[in-house]
Design a protein around this motif. Structure first.
Motif, mmCIF file in Angstrom:
data_model
loop_
_atom_site.group_PDB
_atom_site.id
_atom_site.type_symbol
_atom_site.label_atom_id
_atom_site.label_comp_id
_atom_site.label_asym_id
_atom_site.label_seq_id
_atom_site.Cartn_x
_atom_site.Cartn_y
_atom_site.Cartn_z
ATOM 1 N N MET A 1 -40.552 -79.400 -41.381
ATOM 2 C CA MET A 1 -42.566 -79.939 -41.637
ATOM 3 C C MET A 1 -43.135 -80.406 -40.025
ATOM 4 S SD MET A 1 -43.859 -82.378 -43.526
ATOM 5 C CE MET A 1 -42.474 -83.175 -44.460
ATOM 6 N N LYS A 2 -43.966 -79.984 -40.657
ATOM 7 C CA LYS A 2 -45.517 -79.278 -39.638
ATOM 8 C C LYS A 2 -46.464 -80.802 -39.951
ATOM 9 C CE LYS A 2 -48.455 -75.820 -38.089
ATOM 10 N NZ LYS A 2 -48.580 -74.005 -38.297
ATOM 11 N N ILE A 3 -47.100 -81.409 -39.138
ATOM 12 C CA ILE A 3 -47.903 -82.852 -39.274
ATOM 13 C C ILE A 3 -49.112 -82.418 -38.686
ATOM 14 C CG2 ILE A 3 -48.205 -85.537 -38.925
ATOM 15 C CD1 ILE A 3 -44.584 -85.391 -39.412
ATOM 16 N N ALA A 4 -50.595 -83.088 -39.473
ATOM 17 C CA ALA A 4 -51.832 -82.250 -38.311
ATOM 18 C C ALA A 4 -51.824 -83.718 -38.352
ATOM 19 C CB ALA A 4 -52.174 -81.614 -38.952
ATOM 20 N N VAL A 5 -52.253 -84.253 -37.322
ATOM 21 C CA VAL A 5 -52.762 -85.278 -36.611
ATOM 22 C C VAL A 5 -54.051 -85.584 -35.379
ATOM 23 C CG1 VAL A 5 -52.119 -87.489 -34.471
ATOM 24 C CG2 VAL A 5 -50.488 -85.707 -35.567
ATOM 25 N N PHE A 6 -55.208 -86.654 -36.061
ATOM 26 C CA PHE A 6 -56.495 -86.911 -36.480
ATOM 27 C C PHE A 6 -56.761 -87.884 -36.071
ATOM 28 C CE2 PHE A 6 -55.410 -82.902 -38.867
ATOM 29 C CZ PHE A 6 -57.211 -82.465 -38.581
ATOM 30 N N LEU B 1 -55.680 -73.737 -40.849
ATOM 31 C CA LEU B 1 -53.534 -74.030 -40.247
ATOM 32 C C LEU B 1 -52.900 -73.846 -41.570
ATOM 33 C CD1 LEU B 1 -53.732 -77.547 -38.463
ATOM 34 C CD2 LEU B 1 -53.921 -75.746 -37.490
ATOM 35 N N ALA B 2 -51.978 -72.918 -41.495
ATOM 36 C CA ALA B 2 -50.803 -73.022 -41.855
ATOM 37 C C ALA B 2 -49.624 -73.653 -42.339
ATOM 38 C CB ALA B 2 -50.242 -71.137 -42.014
ATOM 39 N N GLU B 3 -49.671 -73.495 -43.560
ATOM 40 C CA GLU B 3 -48.252 -74.654 -44.271
ATOM 41 C C GLU B 3 -48.327 -76.155 -43.267
ATOM 42 O OE1 GLU B 3 -45.001 -71.705 -42.523
ATOM 43 O OE2 GLU B 3 -45.524 -70.255 -44.158
ATOM 44 N N ILE B 4 -49.201 -77.326 -43.674
ATOM 45 C CA ILE B 4 -49.098 -78.219 -42.887
ATOM 46 C C ILE B 4 -48.246 -78.869 -44.424
ATOM 47 C CG2 ILE B 4 -50.804 -80.004 -42.545
ATOM 48 C CD1 ILE B 4 -50.649 -78.132 -40.261
ATOM 49 N N ASP B 5 -47.888 -79.756 -44.256
ATOM 50 C CA ASP B 5 -46.731 -80.789 -44.391
ATOM 51 C C ASP B 5 -48.099 -82.092 -45.175
ATOM 52 O OD1 ASP B 5 -45.412 -79.018 -46.069
ATOM 53 O OD2 ASP B 5 -44.670 -79.187 -43.308
ATOM 54 N N CYS B 6 -48.177 -82.200 -43.965
ATOM 55 C CA CYS B 6 -48.716 -83.702 -44.557
ATOM 56 C C CYS B 6 -50.558 -84.304 -42.923
ATOM 57 C CB CYS B 6 -47.379 -85.108 -43.696
ATOM 58 S SG CYS B 6 -47.872 -86.113 -43.080
ATOM 59 N N LEU B 7 -51.037 -84.920 -43.202
ATOM 60 C CA LEU B 7 -51.979 -85.256 -42.117
ATOM 61 C C LEU B 7 -51.565 -86.619 -41.623
ATOM 62 C CD1 LEU B 7 -55.421 -84.689 -43.077
ATOM 63 C CD2 LEU B 7 -55.289 -87.074 -42.111
ATOM 64 N N VAL B 8 -52.463 -87.005 -40.585
ATOM 65 C CA VAL B 8 -51.764 -88.801 -40.081
ATOM 66 C C VAL B 8 -53.286 -88.417 -39.509
ATOM 67 C CG1 VAL B 8 -50.377 -90.382 -38.509
ATOM 68 C CG2 VAL B 8 -49.146 -88.440 -39.932
#
Length: 167
Positions: free
Chosen positions: A1-6, A23-30
């Motif tokens: 699981m790959k999460i991008a956080v902003f 970005l490749a293969e991001i599953d979730c954005l927080v």
């Protein structure tokens, strides 16, 4: 699981979109607040989103904090201002313990932060638009795989800004 956080985009949601497009293969954005309306500029198709409001977001429908489970990890998400995060981890640490959180994601300080304290990972991605730590604007990536957690900060670079200016 790959999460991008902003965090702390403050009217510059296009920066989030620029990062996500690369970005490749991001599953979730927080998104941990300040300014939720910025997500309207972001292409969120097929992307799970966890968002909370910050102290500059006046949307009563958006929660101040959220506890979610992602890839078997309990993640406590909050902007951080309501836990006096600029004064230290004490308040947010005790709340994380109450919630039995594995990871705490917060913003508000506009400064990158990562620390593990008694089995809890505390992570602030910094500000994608207005950093206050002397570094470049930033975001974070958290990866969870087989119970292992890695978290890193990344610069929003001058090259990213050049792309925007050419549009």
């Amino acid at each position: 699981m790959k999460i991008a956080v902003f965090s702390d985009s403050h009217g510059q949601g296009w920066r989030i979109n620029e990062v996500l497009s690369k970005l490749a293969e991001i599953d979730c954005l927080v998104f941990v607040g300040d300014k939720f309306a910025d997500l309207k500029d972001v292409d969120l198709d097929e992307l799970g989103v966890v968002a909370v409001r910050g102290n500059h977001t006046f949307n009563p429908d958006l929660p101040r904090e959220k506890l979610v489970e992602i890839a078997g990890q309990k993640i406590f998400v909050t902007h951080g201002d309501n836990y006096s995060i600029k004064r230290g981890l004490n308040s947010i640490y005790y709340r994380a313990q109450e919630l039995e959180a594995d990871i705490v994601i917060f913003g508000h300080t506009h400064s990158r932060f990562i620390k593990e304290e008694e089995g809890i990972l505390f992570f602030n991605p910094g500000s994608i638009s207005l950093p206050r730590d002397g570094a470049a604007p930033a975001y974070g990536i958290i990866e969870i795989s087989d119970g292992n957690i890695t978290a890193e900060h990344y610069d929003f670079t001058k090259e990213d800004l050049k792309v925007r200016k050419q549009e």
